[in-house]
Design a protein around this motif. Structure first.
Motif, PDB file in Angstrom:
ATOM      1  N   ASP A   7       0.811  -1.217   0.000  1.00 59.43           N
ATOM      2  CA  ASP A   7       0.000   0.000   0.000  1.00 59.43           C
ATOM      3  C   ASP A   7       0.847   1.271   0.000  1.00 59.43           C
ATOM      4  O   ASP A   7       0.392   2.316  -0.455  1.00 59.43           O
ATOM      5  CB  ASP A   7      -0.952   0.010   1.190  1.00 59.43           C
ATOM      6  N   ALA A   8       2.064   1.179   0.489  1.00 61.07           N
ATOM      7  CA  ALA A   8       2.958   2.340   0.498  1.00 61.07           C
ATOM      8  C   ALA A   8       3.691   2.505  -0.822  1.00 61.07           C
ATOM      9  O   ALA A   8       4.174   3.597  -1.125  1.00 61.07           O
ATOM     10  CB  ALA A   8       3.979   2.198   1.630  1.00 61.07           C
ATOM     11  N   SER A   9       3.768   1.445  -1.614  1.00 62.13           N
ATOM     12  CA  SER A   9       4.569   1.524  -2.841  1.00 62.13           C
ATOM     13  C   SER A   9       3.744   1.569  -4.123  1.00 62.13           C
ATOM     14  O   SER A   9       3.928   2.484  -4.935  1.00 62.13           O
ATOM     15  CB  SER A   9       5.559   0.350  -2.894  1.00 62.13           C
ATOM     16  N   VAL A  13       3.839   4.812  -6.818  1.00 60.26           N
ATOM     17  CA  VAL A  13       4.523   4.799  -8.120  1.00 60.26           C
ATOM     18  C   VAL A  13       3.530   4.889  -9.270  1.00 60.26           C
ATOM     19  O   VAL A  13       3.832   5.497 -10.300  1.00 60.26           O
ATOM     20  CB  VAL A  13       5.501   3.612  -8.281  1.00 60.26           C
ATOM     21  N   VAL A  14       2.343   4.315  -9.090  1.00 59.52           N
ATOM     22  CA  VAL A  14       1.314   4.439 -10.137  1.00 59.52           C
ATOM     23  C   VAL A  14       0.945   5.911 -10.320  1.00 59.52           C
ATOM     24  O   VAL A  14       0.879   6.408 -11.450  1.00 59.52           O
ATOM     25  CB  VAL A  14       0.073   3.575  -9.815  1.00 59.52           C
ATOM     26  N   PHE A  99       1.753  -3.370 -15.462  1.00 55.44           N
ATOM     27  CA  PHE A  99       2.522  -4.396 -14.760  1.00 55.44           C
ATOM     28  C   PHE A  99       2.448  -4.189 -13.249  1.00 55.44           C
ATOM     29  O   PHE A  99       2.160  -5.127 -12.496  1.00 55.44           O
ATOM     30  CB  PHE A  99       3.991  -4.402 -15.208  1.00 55.44           C
ATOM     31  N   VAL A 100       2.729  -2.976 -12.804  1.00 57.23           N
ATOM     32  CA  VAL A 100       2.743  -2.686 -11.364  1.00 57.23           C
ATOM     33  C   VAL A 100       1.393  -3.028 -10.744  1.00 57.23           C
ATOM     34  O   VAL A 100       1.330  -3.653  -9.678  1.00 57.23           O
ATOM     35  CB  VAL A 100       3.134  -1.204 -11.123  1.00 57.23           C
ATOM     36  N   LEU A 135      12.022   3.187   0.282  1.00 52.68           N
ATOM     37  CA  LEU A 135      12.063   4.581   0.753  1.00 52.68           C
ATOM     38  C   LEU A 135      13.396   5.272   0.483  1.00 52.68           C
ATOM     39  O   LEU A 135      13.431   6.484   0.275  1.00 52.68           O
ATOM     40  CB  LEU A 135      11.742   4.638   2.249  1.00 52.68           C
ATOM     41  N   GLY A 136      14.486   4.515   0.470  1.00 52.19           N
ATOM     42  CA  GLY A 136      15.800   5.125   0.316  1.00 52.19           C
ATOM     43  C   GLY A 136      16.388   5.060  -1.068  1.00 52.19           C
ATOM     44  O   GLY A 136      17.390   5.734  -1.356  1.00 52.19           O
TER      45      GLY A 136
END
Length: 170
Positions: A7-9, A13-14, A99-100, A135-136
């Motif tokens: 849920d954080a990624s 990015v989408v 894809f994502v 995150l980094g």
């Protein structure tokens, strides 16, 4: 309530890629309305030692698909980096979004604690877990290359603003 790495990624990015699609389209329309070869925009750099717009877009795609694939423990789709037109770059980002979004949420289980290793020709990067990796490394790269693409187009006179970069608000 805890936030899952999925849920954080994935939504982040989408959203970044959807905004980039809009910025790319504005670049295409600008070249069309000003009646100049769009290749000029795609080859533009902010400074001679920086990548051109075309490569900035490819890197956003690579970071998003590679980042999500590594978190999920799946293979990212291969893309040949042969795009030469705004339409082709837009299609690449749209394929990356598809894809994502297609990666099963269950594949992300354990990603927050699993080490991530990335091998490049001259260096290997090791992250103690998926959170540190996302995150980094992934997130800063996505935003750096997205904002550089935006900056190149803005520098070339394309009428884009902050809202184009941020995208639609939730």
């Amino acid at each position: 309530m805890s936030l899952s790495i999925h849920d954080a990624s994935v939504p982040v990015v989408v959203r970044a890629m959807q905004s980039l699609v809009g910025v790319i389209e504005k670049g295409r329309l600008h070249a069309e309305s000003e009646k100049f070869d769009p290749v000029v925009l795609l080859a533009t750099r902010l400074y001679p030692d920086m990548f051109p717009l075309s490569r900035q877009i490819q890197i956003v795609s690579d970071q998003c698909k590679g980042g999500i694939a590594r978190l999920a423990g799946v293979e990212p789709p291969k893309m040949a980096d042969t795009e030469t037109t705004f339409v082709e770059f837009k299609e690449r980002i749209e394929k990356t979004i598809a894809f994502v979004k297609s990666v099963d949420v269950k594949k992300f289980e354990g990603a927050g604690t699993r080490p991530i290793e990335i091998k490049f020709p001259n260096v290997t990067l090791n992250f103690k877990n998926g959170w540190d990796y996302f995150l980094g490394f992934v997130l800063p790269n996505v935003y750096f290359h997205s904002s550089t693409a935006y900056g190149i187009l803005r520098h070339c006179g394309v009428k884009v603003g902050k809202q184009d970069f941020i995208g639609s608000l939730p």
